[in-house]
Scaffold this active site. Structure first.
Site, mmCIF file in Angstrom:
data_model
loop_
_atom_site.group_PDB
_atom_site.id
_atom_site.type_symbol
_atom_site.label_atom_id
_atom_site.label_comp_id
_atom_site.label_asym_id
_atom_site.label_seq_id
_atom_site.Cartn_x
_atom_site.Cartn_y
_atom_site.Cartn_z
ATOM 1 N N SER A 154 -27.859 -141.262 -29.742
ATOM 2 C CA SER A 154 -29.112 -141.451 -29.013
ATOM 3 C C SER A 154 -28.821 -141.877 -27.583
ATOM 4 O O SER A 154 -27.732 -142.382 -27.283
ATOM 5 C CB SER A 154 -29.955 -142.520 -29.711
ATOM 6 O OG SER A 154 -31.022 -142.954 -28.892
ATOM 7 N N TYR B 112 -32.034 -150.210 -34.548
ATOM 8 C CA TYR B 112 -31.719 -148.820 -34.222
ATOM 9 C C TYR B 112 -30.603 -148.750 -33.191
ATOM 10 O O TYR B 112 -29.626 -148.002 -33.344
ATOM 11 C CB TYR B 112 -32.975 -148.135 -33.688
ATOM 12 C CG TYR B 112 -32.787 -146.690 -33.285
ATOM 13 C CD1 TYR B 112 -32.757 -145.682 -34.238
ATOM 14 C CD2 TYR B 112 -32.647 -146.337 -31.943
ATOM 15 C CE1 TYR B 112 -32.595 -144.353 -33.876
ATOM 16 C CE2 TYR B 112 -32.483 -145.014 -31.564
ATOM 17 C CZ TYR B 112 -32.457 -144.023 -32.528
ATOM 18 O OH TYR B 112 -32.286 -142.721 -32.164
ATOM 19 N N LYS C 80 -26.669 -147.104 -33.624
ATOM 20 C CA LYS C 80 -26.104 -146.049 -32.791
ATOM 21 C C LYS C 80 -24.808 -146.503 -32.128
ATOM 22 O O LYS C 80 -23.849 -145.722 -31.999
ATOM 23 C CB LYS C 80 -27.128 -145.595 -31.746
ATOM 24 C CG LYS C 80 -28.372 -144.955 -32.349
ATOM 25 C CD LYS C 80 -28.032 -143.764 -33.243
ATOM 26 C CE LYS C 80 -29.268 -143.092 -33.808
ATOM 27 N NZ LYS C 80 -28.953 -141.937 -34.676
ATOM 28 N N THR D 75 -39.957 -134.857 -32.462
ATOM 29 C CA THR D 75 -39.763 -134.977 -33.902
ATOM 30 C C THR D 75 -40.693 -136.063 -34.433
ATOM 31 O O THR D 75 -41.408 -136.719 -33.670
ATOM 32 C CB THR D 75 -38.310 -135.336 -34.238
ATOM 33 O OG1 THR D 75 -38.073 -136.711 -33.865
ATOM 34 C CG2 THR D 75 -37.330 -134.440 -33.497
#
Length: 275
Positions: free
Chosen positions: A144, A157, A161, A192
């Site tokens: 990301s 998150y 990553k 998405t």
């Protein structure tokens, strides 16, 4: 030449029924690859497999697999190797996110994010590695833009990553002399459902929308860029909507970047940056 690289090759895609994963399955099927899709949504698996077979005459396996479950990963990889004879490319695409402050996020949410984003990639790669080594294959990992620009309210998150980079940059050095390539991909904002299905602090799903101040890429465009990168066996593919000036500011003037850019990247009003 690019159209022939993956002809008759075996490509495994986790989280392959939606978003970037779905677009990747279509792209590699168009290139003549044998496709193995891993996902947890059974109805989508059946429907997408049929679509690939009917429209592209693709040779497809569609397997239920929760990548956070190591045993399920082992069984899925074993079935793929038995059916196709081996694996040439593993794309670790499955991932989830959250939207909550660190202080308001339950430990279970951190564990779930790491279980899917980090351990999911680790599990699949560990079981696929013997075949990848035997065939001089390739591992692709979807990271990301948070790898260089942490997002507000995404501490779990962001951490997952960063962990992926630590793991797979090390793996790259260990296997490159054996003919296996590892490519990390850092997409920017893409259309998405990952943000629509973000967890909140208590672990429930937040169905709200996030307003982004940047252009949103189409999954098909991202998938095609990843395909081209795979053909060239790149080490790193940066597909960020955040231009080079912003990355330069992040490196040279981190405080300015945190106050001015991070709130916009995170989909919040800049006035909340100091809260």
């Amino acid at each position: 030449m690019g159209r022939r690289v993956f002809q008759q090759k075996v490509v495994v895609i986790t989280g392959g029924c939606a978003g970037i994963g779905r677009a990747l399955a279509l792209r590699f099927a168009q290139a003549g690859a044998h496709i193995a899709i891993l996902d947890i949504h059974d109805e989508s698996l059946v429907a997408f497999r049929q679509q690939l077979q009917d429209k592209l005459n693709a040779d497809v396996m569609a397997l239920h697999c929760d990548v956070s479950d190591d045993q399920q990963c082992a069984e899925a990889i074993s079935q793929i190797v038995e059916r196709f004879g081996g694996i040439d490319l593993l794309i670790n695409n499955a991932g989830i996110t959250h939207r909550s402050t660190f202080a308001e996020t339950d430990a279970a949410v951190f564990q779930r994010i790491m279980a899917v984003n980090y351990f999911g990639a680790l599990n699949c790669t560990r079981h696929a590695l013997p075949s990848l080594l035997a065939r001089g294959g390739q591992v692709i990992v979807l990271s990301s833009l948070s790898g260089f620009a942490p997002l507000l309210y995404r501490s779990a998150y962001n951490a997952s990553k960063h962990a992926l980079h630590g793991l797979f940059e090390t793996l790259r050095m260990e296997v490159r002399e054996q003919g296996v390539n590892v490519m990390l991909v850092t997409p920017g904002f893409t259309a998405t459902d990952i943000r629509k299905n973000a967890l909140v602090g208590d672990g429930s799903v937040n169905q709200g929308t996030v307003n982004l101040a940047f252009k949103v890429s189409a999954p098909a465009d991202v998938a095609d860029a990843i395909y081209q990168g795979a053909c060239k066996r790149k080490r790193l593919l940066v597909l960020s909507n955040v231009d080079w000036q912003a990355r330069l500011v992040a490196r040279l003037f981190p405080r300015l970047f945190e106050r001015w850019m991070v709130p916009r990247l995170s989909g919040v009003k800049p006035a909340r940056a100091n809260e």
